[in-house]
Write an enzyme that holds these catalytic residues in place. Structure first.
Site, mmCIF file in Angstrom:
data_model
loop_
_atom_site.group_PDB
_atom_site.id
_atom_site.type_symbol
_atom_site.label_atom_id
_atom_site.label_comp_id
_atom_site.label_asym_id
_atom_site.label_seq_id
_atom_site.Cartn_x
_atom_site.Cartn_y
_atom_site.Cartn_z
ATOM 1 N N HIS A 122 -14.152 -33.268 12.722
ATOM 2 C CA HIS A 122 -14.440 -31.675 13.106
ATOM 3 C C HIS A 122 -15.889 -32.145 13.723
ATOM 4 C CE1 HIS A 122 -12.332 -30.507 9.733
ATOM 5 N NE2 HIS A 122 -12.317 -29.412 10.510
ATOM 6 N N ASP A 154 -11.125 -16.208 16.334
ATOM 7 C CA ASP A 154 -10.886 -17.573 16.803
ATOM 8 C C ASP A 154 -10.638 -18.545 15.304
ATOM 9 O OD1 ASP A 154 -14.574 -18.213 16.772
ATOM 10 O OD2 ASP A 154 -13.403 -17.142 15.048
ATOM 11 N N ASP A 169 -16.407 -15.740 23.960
ATOM 12 C CA ASP A 169 -17.591 -16.625 24.122
ATOM 13 C C ASP A 169 -16.989 -18.223 23.923
ATOM 14 O OD1 ASP A 169 -18.381 -15.453 20.786
ATOM 15 O OD2 ASP A 169 -16.872 -17.291 21.232
ATOM 16 N N ASP A 188 -9.941 -15.847 21.445
ATOM 17 C CA ASP A 188 -11.084 -15.040 21.128
ATOM 18 C C ASP A 188 -12.270 -15.431 22.304
ATOM 19 O OD1 ASP A 188 -13.203 -13.587 19.857
ATOM 20 O OD2 ASP A 188 -13.472 -14.980 18.381
ATOM 21 N N ASP A 199 0.332 4.458 1.419
ATOM 22 C CA ASP A 199 0.226 5.624 2.373
ATOM 23 C C ASP A 199 0.122 4.477 3.979
ATOM 24 O OD1 ASP A 199 -3.031 6.677 2.297
ATOM 25 O OD2 ASP A 199 -2.103 4.647 2.466
ATOM 26 N N HIS A 228 -7.456 -20.870 15.450
ATOM 27 C CA HIS A 228 -7.880 -22.376 15.064
ATOM 28 C C HIS A 228 -6.520 -22.624 13.924
ATOM 29 C CE1 HIS A 228 -10.399 -25.724 14.272
ATOM 30 N NE2 HIS A 228 -9.526 -25.620 13.107
ATOM 31 N N GLU A 229 -6.474 -21.894 13.082
ATOM 32 C CA GLU A 229 -5.759 -22.234 11.928
ATOM 33 C C GLU A 229 -4.052 -22.389 12.198
ATOM 34 O OE1 GLU A 229 -9.016 -22.772 9.674
ATOM 35 O OE2 GLU A 229 -7.066 -23.794 9.688
ATOM 36 N N HIS A 232 -3.004 -25.206 14.462
ATOM 37 C CA HIS A 232 -3.047 -26.497 13.666
ATOM 38 C C HIS A 232 -1.408 -26.610 13.448
ATOM 39 C CE1 HIS A 232 -6.820 -28.522 12.839
ATOM 40 N NE2 HIS A 232 -7.134 -27.515 12.158
ATOM 41 N N TYR A 273 -4.333 -36.748 11.507
ATOM 42 C CA TYR A 273 -5.537 -36.027 11.204
ATOM 43 C C TYR A 273 -6.498 -36.917 10.650
ATOM 44 C CZ TYR A 273 -8.229 -31.583 10.118
ATOM 45 O OH TYR A 273 -9.120 -30.692 10.100
ATOM 46 N N ASP A 281 -15.411 -37.278 6.933
ATOM 47 C CA ASP A 281 -14.710 -35.909 7.740
ATOM 48 C C ASP A 281 -13.615 -36.527 8.367
ATOM 49 O OD1 ASP A 281 -14.072 -33.440 8.888
ATOM 50 O OD2 ASP A 281 -15.265 -33.982 10.524
ATOM 51 N N TYR A 338 -19.684 -16.441 10.276
ATOM 52 C CA TYR A 338 -20.445 -17.399 9.654
ATOM 53 C C TYR A 338 -22.109 -16.843 9.559
ATOM 54 C CZ TYR A 338 -22.861 -22.151 9.468
ATOM 55 O OH TYR A 338 -23.710 -22.704 9.032
ATOM 56 N N ASP A 376 0.949 -1.195 0.004
ATOM 57 C CA ASP A 376 0.059 0.020 -0.025
ATOM 58 C C ASP A 376 0.877 1.224 0.205
ATOM 59 O OD1 ASP A 376 -3.012 1.050 0.835
ATOM 60 O OD2 ASP A 376 -1.345 2.070 1.917
ATOM 61 N N GLU A 378 -8.255 -31.345 15.949
ATOM 62 C CA GLU A 378 -9.257 -30.331 15.777
ATOM 63 C C GLU A 378 -9.683 -29.586 16.992
ATOM 64 O OE1 GLU A 378 -11.276 -28.614 13.586
ATOM 65 O OE2 GLU A 378 -9.473 -29.208 12.423
HETATM 66 C C1 LIG Z 1 -11.854 -22.982 11.117
HETATM 67 C C2 LIG Z 1 -13.395 -22.784 10.751
HETATM 68 C C3 LIG Z 1 -13.808 -21.426 10.506
HETATM 69 C C4 LIG Z 1 -13.474 -23.645 9.360
HETATM 70 C C5 LIG Z 1 -15.089 -23.650 9.248
HETATM 71 C C6 LIG Z 1 -15.355 -24.387 8.002
HETATM 72 C C7 LIG Z 1 -15.724 -24.275 6.988
HETATM 73 N N1 LIG Z 1 -16.122 -25.637 6.332
HETATM 74 C C8 LIG Z 1 -16.628 -25.690 5.027
HETATM 75 C C9 LIG Z 1 -18.390 -25.373 5.168
HETATM 76 C C10 LIG Z 1 -18.629 -24.963 4.022
HETATM 77 C C11 LIG Z 1 -20.252 -24.705 4.068
HETATM 78 C C12 LIG Z 1 -21.139 -24.792 5.144
HETATM 79 C C13 LIG Z 1 -22.529 -24.476 5.168
HETATM 80 O O1 LIG Z 1 -23.140 -24.501 6.277
HETATM 81 O O2 LIG Z 1 -22.872 -24.195 3.878
HETATM 82 C C14 LIG Z 1 -20.379 -25.206 6.475
HETATM 83 C C15 LIG Z 1 -18.813 -25.647 6.281
HETATM 84 N N2 LIG Z 1 -16.026 -26.538 7.222
HETATM 85 N N3 LIG Z 1 -15.458 -25.914 8.376
HETATM 86 C C16 LIG Z 1 -12.875 -24.998 9.490
HETATM 87 O O3 LIG Z 1 -12.990 -25.563 10.508
HETATM 88 N N4 LIG Z 1 -11.893 -25.197 8.624
HETATM 89 C C17 LIG Z 1 -11.336 -26.613 8.831
HETATM 90 C C18 LIG Z 1 -10.715 -26.528 7.248
HETATM 91 C C19 LIG Z 1 -10.190 -28.413 7.037
HETATM 92 C C20 LIG Z 1 -9.473 -28.523 5.738
HETATM 93 C C21 LIG Z 1 -8.932 -29.927 5.720
HETATM 94 N N5 LIG Z 1 -8.016 -30.093 6.318
HETATM 95 C C22 LIG Z 1 -10.362 -26.458 9.637
HETATM 96 O O4 LIG Z 1 -9.403 -25.636 9.747
HETATM 97 O O5 LIG Z 1 -10.056 -27.773 10.277
HETATM 98 ZN ZN LIG Z 2 -9.176 -27.402 11.866
#
Ligand SMILES: CC(C)[C@H](Cc1cn(Cc2ccc(C(=O)O)cc2)nn1)C(=O)N[C@@H](CCCCN)C(=O)O
Ligand SMILES: [Zn+2]
Length: 309
Positions: free
Chosen positions: A224, A136, A178, A175, A60, A140-141, A144, A155, A219, A186, A58, A164
């Site tokens: 998750h 958060d 809550d 964060d 400025d 979270h990321e 990992h 995993y 999953d 979301y 950027d 997870e």
């Molecule tokens: C951190 C959190 C905000 C994020 C949220 C997330 C997003 N998604 C996909 C997703 C997409 C659409 C919907 C819907 O309701 O329509 C819900 C979930 N699933 N989880 C999440 O949990 N991402 C996973 C991504 C994992 C990728 C594979 N390693 C993670 O970091 O564990």
């Molecule tokens: Zn995750």
């Protein structure tokens, strides 16, 4: 030299103003913090999927890209949490450079750690808005990455659910307004909802007792989903409560975070399952607070309350 680092100012995803470290590079300000470890850098993928993309710049130092502002500022905040609270210098405890890319893909409804960096989509605007807008989520990321460098929890299945859960737990500790995950980014059209809840995982369809664990292969074996069981244990440990007839006397967020960080860095291993998590938390509470401490008693009660022995 003195002008190496500068203070940028910008507006985040939710319209909130914030300041963050930047630096001057070939006459332009860039999102590169040279004051933390080996650095914190934020890039844009410009809605393609090539990583890392282009370093944010950027003219400025007044920034208007909310997704980049939050990814950069929140990465600094998460770095500071691990350094100040747990005396950990970045995710490898050796000051590893922290890299984030925003605007990944097209309407991409997710965020992830790809083994080397954090990656954030912009969401489709109705399910998600730019995911780096959640502190958060950033925590979270980045957690990992911490887990990868420490316990290395594989995993999938129970070790993956713990991987997870630890990301959700530290997301909630950082964060700390809550016990929800992703509430800020979301469904912008719906207030108060979230992706996951540590207080009541069942609110979003996740189990809060081992007897209700998912045993399928979706999953990655429910990483998750079954995270809800350990998330509930962590919530009960911090806040207390009675669950399935078991009463837990809460020990607060700070001691809870210390126990999980100690477990992550001293006792958990790649294939630790839920029972090993209980033992690791009991050993950690014993190391930190003593065998007859209320913290040890609360850990045992919390895991009994979620049906983990
Ligand atoms: C951190 C959190 C905000 C994020 C949220 C997330 C997003 N998604 C996909 C997703 C997409 C659409 C919907 C819907 O309701 O329509 C819900 C979930 N699933 N989880 C999440 O949990 N991402 C996973 C991504 C994992 C990728 C594979 N390693 C993670 O970091 O564990
Ligand atoms: Zn995750």
């Amino acid at each position: 030299n003195t002008i190496d680092h500068a203070t940028g100012i910008g507006t985040g995803v939710l319209g909130d103003s914030k300041q963050f470290e930047t630096s001057l590079q070939s006459g332009k300000y860039v999102m590169k913090d040279t004051t933390r470890g080996k650095g914190i850098e934020t890039y844009t993928a410009k809605n393609r999927s090539t990583l890392p993309g282009t370093l944010m710049s950027d003219s400025d130092n007044n920034w208007t890209d909310g997704a980049a502002v939050d990814a950069h500022a929140y990465a600094q905040q998460v770095y500071d949490y691990y350094k100040d609270v747990h005396n950990r210098n970045s995710y490898d405890n050796k000051g590893a450079l922290i890299r984030s890319t925003v605007h990944y893909g097209n309407n991409y409804n997710n965020a992830f750690w790809n083994g080397s960096q954090m990656v954030y989509g912009d969401g489709d605007g109705s399910t998600f808005i730019s995911l780096s807008g959640g502190l958060d989520v950033v925590a979270h990321e980045l957690t990992h990455a911490v887990t990868e460098k420490t316990a290395g929890l594989v995993y999938q299945y129970e070790s993956g659910a713990l991987n997870e859960s630890l990301s959700d737990i530290f997301g909630a500790m950082i964060d700390d307004d809550d016990w929800l995950m992703g509430e800020d980014i979301y469904t912008p059209g719906t207030n108060g909802d979230a992706l996951r809840s540590l207080e009541d995982p069942t609110e979003y369809g996740d189990p809060d007792h081992y007897s209700n664990r998912y045993t399928g292969s979706q999953d990655n074996g429910g990483v998750h989903i079954n995270s809800g069981i350990n998330n509930k244990a962590a919530y009960l440990l911090a806040e207390g409560g009675t669950h399935h007839g078991v009463t837990v006397n809460g020990i607060g967020r700070q001691d809870t975070a210390k126990i999980y960080y100690h477990a992550l860095t001293h006792y958990l291993t790649p294939y630790s399952n839920f029972s090993a998590m209980r033992q690791a938390a009991v050993h950690s509470a014993t190391d930190l607070f003593g065998a007859n401490s209320p913290q040890v008693a609360a850990v045992n009660a919390a895991y009994s309350a979620v049906g983990v022995n």
